[in-house]
Write a protein that holds these residues in place. Structure first.
Motif, PDB file in Angstrom:
ATOM      1  N   VAL A 177      44.024  28.243   7.252  1.00 38.49           N
ATOM      2  CA  VAL A 177      43.122  27.090   7.324  1.00 38.49           C
ATOM      3  C   VAL A 177      42.326  27.038   6.025  1.00 38.49           C
ATOM      4  CG1 VAL A 177      41.180  26.075   8.600  1.00 38.49           C
ATOM      5  CG2 VAL A 177      42.935  27.388   9.819  1.00 38.49           C
ATOM      6  N   PRO A 178      42.084  25.836   5.450  1.00 41.50           N
ATOM      7  CA  PRO A 178      41.229  25.778   4.252  1.00 41.50           C
ATOM      8  C   PRO A 178      39.947  26.577   4.463  1.00 41.50           C
ATOM      9  CG  PRO A 178      42.168  23.629   4.673  1.00 41.50           C
ATOM     10  CD  PRO A 178      42.557  24.497   5.845  1.00 41.50           C
ATOM     11  N   LEU A 179      39.654  27.474   3.534  1.00 42.46           N
ATOM     12  CA  LEU A 179      38.559  28.418   3.730  1.00 42.46           C
ATOM     13  C   LEU A 179      37.215  27.722   3.857  1.00 42.46           C
ATOM     14  CD1 LEU A 179      38.313  31.424   4.078  1.00 42.46           C
ATOM     15  CD2 LEU A 179      38.011  31.653   1.616  1.00 42.46           C
ATOM     16  N   GLN A 180      37.018  26.614   3.148  1.00 40.66           N
ATOM     17  CA  GLN A 180      35.749  25.894   3.244  1.00 40.66           C
ATOM     18  C   GLN A 180      35.490  25.432   4.668  1.00 40.66           C
ATOM     19  OE1 GLN A 180      33.478  25.254   0.417  1.00 40.66           O
ATOM     20  NE2 GLN A 180      32.262  25.151   2.285  1.00 40.66           N
ATOM     21  N   GLN A 181      36.540  25.068   5.372  1.00 36.25           N
ATOM     22  CA  GLN A 181      36.417  24.631   6.762  1.00 36.25           C
ATOM     23  C   GLN A 181      35.865  25.750   7.642  1.00 36.25           C
ATOM     24  OE1 GLN A 181      39.969  22.670   8.283  1.00 36.25           O
ATOM     25  NE2 GLN A 181      39.603  23.485  10.335  1.00 36.25           N
ATOM     26  N   LEU A 182      36.347  26.961   7.432  1.00 35.78           N
ATOM     27  CA  LEU A 182      35.856  28.102   8.204  1.00 35.78           C
ATOM     28  C   LEU A 182      34.410  28.425   7.846  1.00 35.78           C
ATOM     29  CD1 LEU A 182      38.903  30.548   8.162  1.00 35.78           C
ATOM     30  CD2 LEU A 182      38.343  28.757   9.814  1.00 35.78           C
ATOM     31  N   VAL A 183      34.098  28.393   6.565  1.00 32.15           N
ATOM     32  CA  VAL A 183      32.742  28.721   6.116  1.00 32.15           C
ATOM     33  C   VAL A 183      31.743  27.683   6.627  1.00 32.15           C
ATOM     34  CG1 VAL A 183      31.267  28.915   4.077  1.00 32.15           C
ATOM     35  CG2 VAL A 183      33.494  30.050   4.120  1.00 32.15           C
ATOM     36  N   ASP A 184      32.105  26.417   6.607  1.00 31.73           N
ATOM     37  CA  ASP A 184      31.215  25.370   7.121  1.00 31.73           C
ATOM     38  C   ASP A 184      30.872  25.616   8.583  1.00 31.73           C
ATOM     39  OD1 ASP A 184      31.215  24.101   4.686  1.00 31.73           O
ATOM     40  OD2 ASP A 184      32.703  22.588   5.238  1.00 31.73           O
ATOM     41  N   LEU A 192      30.411  29.806  -0.177  1.00 29.20           N
ATOM     42  CA  LEU A 192      31.766  30.041  -0.645  1.00 29.20           C
ATOM     43  C   LEU A 192      31.904  29.592  -2.092  1.00 29.20           C
ATOM     44  CD1 LEU A 192      34.826  30.696   0.019  1.00 29.20           C
ATOM     45  CD2 LEU A 192      35.047  28.259   0.554  1.00 29.20           C
ATOM     46  N   ILE A 193      32.537  30.415  -2.918  1.00 35.22           N
ATOM     47  CA  ILE A 193      32.934  29.986  -4.259  1.00 35.22           C
ATOM     48  C   ILE A 193      34.446  30.158  -4.378  1.00 35.22           C
ATOM     49  CG2 ILE A 193      30.725  30.538  -5.347  1.00 35.22           C
ATOM     50  CD1 ILE A 193      32.071  33.025  -6.532  1.00 35.22           C
ATOM     51  N   ILE A 207      33.382  34.737  -0.051  1.00 31.09           N
ATOM     52  CA  ILE A 207      32.358  34.377   0.934  1.00 31.09           C
ATOM     53  C   ILE A 207      31.139  35.263   0.688  1.00 31.09           C
ATOM     54  CG2 ILE A 207      31.821  34.266   3.393  1.00 31.09           C
ATOM     55  CD1 ILE A 207      34.839  33.945   3.909  1.00 31.09           C
ATOM     56  N   PHE A 208      29.971  34.642   0.537  1.00 32.78           N
ATOM     57  CA  PHE A 208      28.774  35.397   0.179  1.00 32.78           C
ATOM     58  C   PHE A 208      27.573  34.970   1.016  1.00 32.78           C
ATOM     59  CE2 PHE A 208      28.868  31.598  -2.412  1.00 32.78           C
ATOM     60  CZ  PHE A 208      27.551  31.167  -2.437  1.00 32.78           C
ATOM     61  N   MET A 209      26.523  35.768   0.949  1.00 32.15           N
ATOM     62  CA  MET A 209      25.269  35.449   1.631  1.00 32.15           C
ATOM     63  C   MET A 209      24.584  34.315   0.880  1.00 32.15           C
ATOM     64  SD  MET A 209      23.905  39.336   2.314  1.00 32.15           S
ATOM     65  CE  MET A 209      24.501  39.941   0.713  1.00 32.15           C
ATOM     66  N   ILE A 235      26.092  36.581 -20.342  1.00 32.58           N
ATOM     67  CA  ILE A 235      27.407  36.177 -20.830  1.00 32.58           C
ATOM     68  C   ILE A 235      28.395  36.253 -19.665  1.00 32.58           C
ATOM     69  CG2 ILE A 235      29.180  36.509 -22.586  1.00 32.58           C
ATOM     70  CD1 ILE A 235      27.232  38.118 -24.227  1.00 32.58           C
ATOM     71  N   GLY A 236      29.127  35.150 -19.428  1.00 29.74           N
ATOM     72  CA  GLY A 236      30.074  35.135 -18.328  1.00 29.74           C
ATOM     73  C   GLY A 236      31.087  34.019 -18.450  1.00 29.74           C
ATOM     74  N   ASP A 237      32.060  34.022 -17.530  1.00 25.36           N
ATOM     75  CA  ASP A 237      33.155  33.046 -17.620  1.00 25.36           C
ATOM     76  C   ASP A 237      33.530  32.385 -16.307  1.00 25.36           C
ATOM     77  OD1 ASP A 237      36.254  34.604 -16.970  1.00 25.36           O
ATOM     78  OD2 ASP A 237      34.323  35.553 -16.653  1.00 25.36           O
ATOM     79  N   SER A 238      33.063  32.901 -15.166  1.00 27.33           N
ATOM     80  CA  SER A 238      33.572  32.454 -13.875  1.00 27.33           C
ATOM     81  C   SER A 238      32.540  31.679 -13.076  1.00 27.33           C
ATOM     82  CB  SER A 238      34.057  33.653 -13.057  1.00 27.33           C
ATOM     83  OG  SER A 238      35.107  34.330 -13.728  1.00 27.33           O
ATOM     84  N   ALA A 239      32.996  31.129 -11.932  1.00 30.72           N
ATOM     85  CA  ALA A 239      32.124  30.310 -11.090  1.00 30.72           C
ATOM     86  C   ALA A 239      30.903  31.086 -10.611  1.00 30.72           C
ATOM     87  CB  ALA A 239      32.914  29.764  -9.902  1.00 30.72           C
ATOM     88  N   ASN A 240      31.044  32.401 -10.417  1.00 30.38           N
ATOM     89  CA  ASN A 240      29.879  33.166  -9.953  1.00 30.38           C
ATOM     90  C   ASN A 240      28.912  33.518 -11.080  1.00 30.38           C
ATOM     91  OD1 ASN A 240      31.166  35.295 -11.261  1.00 30.38           O
ATOM     92  ND2 ASN A 240      31.491  36.517  -9.420  1.00 30.38           N
ATOM     93  N   ASP A 241      29.189  33.011 -12.298  1.00 29.48           N
ATOM     94  CA  ASP A 241      28.283  33.217 -13.434  1.00 29.48           C
ATOM     95  C   ASP A 241      27.381  32.009 -13.702  1.00 29.48           C
ATOM     96  OD1 ASP A 241      29.248  35.825 -14.150  1.00 29.48           O
ATOM     97  OD2 ASP A 241      31.022  34.870 -15.013  1.00 29.48           O
TER      98      ASP A 241
END
Length: 288
Positions: A177-184, A192-193, A207-209, A235-241
């Motif tokens: 199942v699309p993960l965003q659907q579960l997280v919602d 979710l990122i 999935i994070f707090m 300094i970073g490159d990803s969505a969690n940065d």
């Protein structure tokens, strides 16, 4: 402070994967840059989405003043743990039950270990094997024998029931199942990122707090040491940065990084194969 210090002391926070290191290896120029900057009176921290259990000792051998791991969930400074946040036990159990009910393949991330259901290692080999097989083993300056699958599976502990496990973050690699659907469906306490493995699409992610991110960890260090936000470099490159680059006095994105990271950065630098961290340190006057 050494007399040769020519700029005000800075506190630098470095993402690991795709920033400080690539394919499990940090170039010698990055190691030298960290050591030189610290010798000149600057502070340098690891600031990674990886839990501490997934940060290899050879990465830390350069010598850092502390670490922010789990994307802000855990903060350690000079051997002292200043923050160690986990999901509330009831919510943690609900997340596990939800993922299990939908047949998702996931890993629970904690500082002391990674946790997975019995048999998930085979599932991850099936899902991730083809993706990692297409990655180059050598990248210009860098070469390493680190197996990315073993990098994940090495710290794993397995159990048939993970509902009572204490953890800070989840990496989901395969959800029917699309993960965003579960997280919602789990409510506002959960975020979710996207997965850094973009080929996995919307069936994967971290999935994070909600409210926990790298900038939160930086703030803990800032308050503990009495830092000036203007002197913070990230300094970073990803969505969690994204949050840490937005928060820092100077936010530096790695060229070719996530578009949202590039959008909030004050400047850019090369990736590890181009010694980007060392170049950024040089441009900021951190190397003398």
């Amino acid at each position: 402070m050494p007399s040769q210090q020519t700029v005000r002391p800075r506190a630098i926070f470095l993402d690991i994967d795709g920033t400080y290191a690539d394919h499990g290896l940090a170039p010698a120029a990055h190691v030298d840059a960290v050591r030189t900057a610290r010798r000149l009176g600057h502070l340098v921290f690891v600031c990674t989405g990886r839990p501490l259990s997934m940060v290899p000792s050879h990465i830390l051998e350069a010598g850092f003043d502390g670490s922010i791991t789990g994307a802000g969930a855990r903060v350690e400074l000079g051997g002292e743990v200043l923050k160690d946040t986990r999901f509330d036990p009831d919510l943690a159990a609900l997340i596990v039950e939800t993922l299990d009910a939908h047949g998702a393949a996931y890993i629970l991330e904690a500082p002391e270990a990674l946790h997975g259901r019995t048999g998930v290692d085979q599932r991850l080999r099936e899902v991730l094997g083809p993706i990692f097989a297409g990655r180059p083993q050598h990248d210009g300056v860098l070469s390493t024998d680190v197996d990315p699958l073993e990098d994940i599976l090495g710290p794993m502990q397995y159990s048939d029931d993970l509902r009572s496990t204490s953890y800070a973050k989840i990496s989901c690699f395969d959800s029917p199942v699309p993960l965003q659907q579960l997280v919602d469906a789990l409510g506002p306490q959960v975020g979710l990122i996207p997965s850094s493995l973009s080929a996995l699409g919307d069936r994967a992610g971290e999935i994070f707090m909600a409210g926990t991110h790298k900038a939160v960890g930086i703030q803990v260090v800032e308050e503990h040491l009495g830092l000036d936000r203007a002197d913070i470099v990230a300094i970073g490159d990803s969505a969690n940065d994204i949050e840490m680059l937005e928060y820092a006095g100077v936010g530096i994105a790695v060229e070719g990084g996530h578009p949202a990271v590039l959008a909030v950065a004050d400047r850019t630098t090369a990736g590890p194969a181009g010694n980007g961290v060392a170049l950024a340190f040089e441009e900021l006057g951190l190397l003398g």
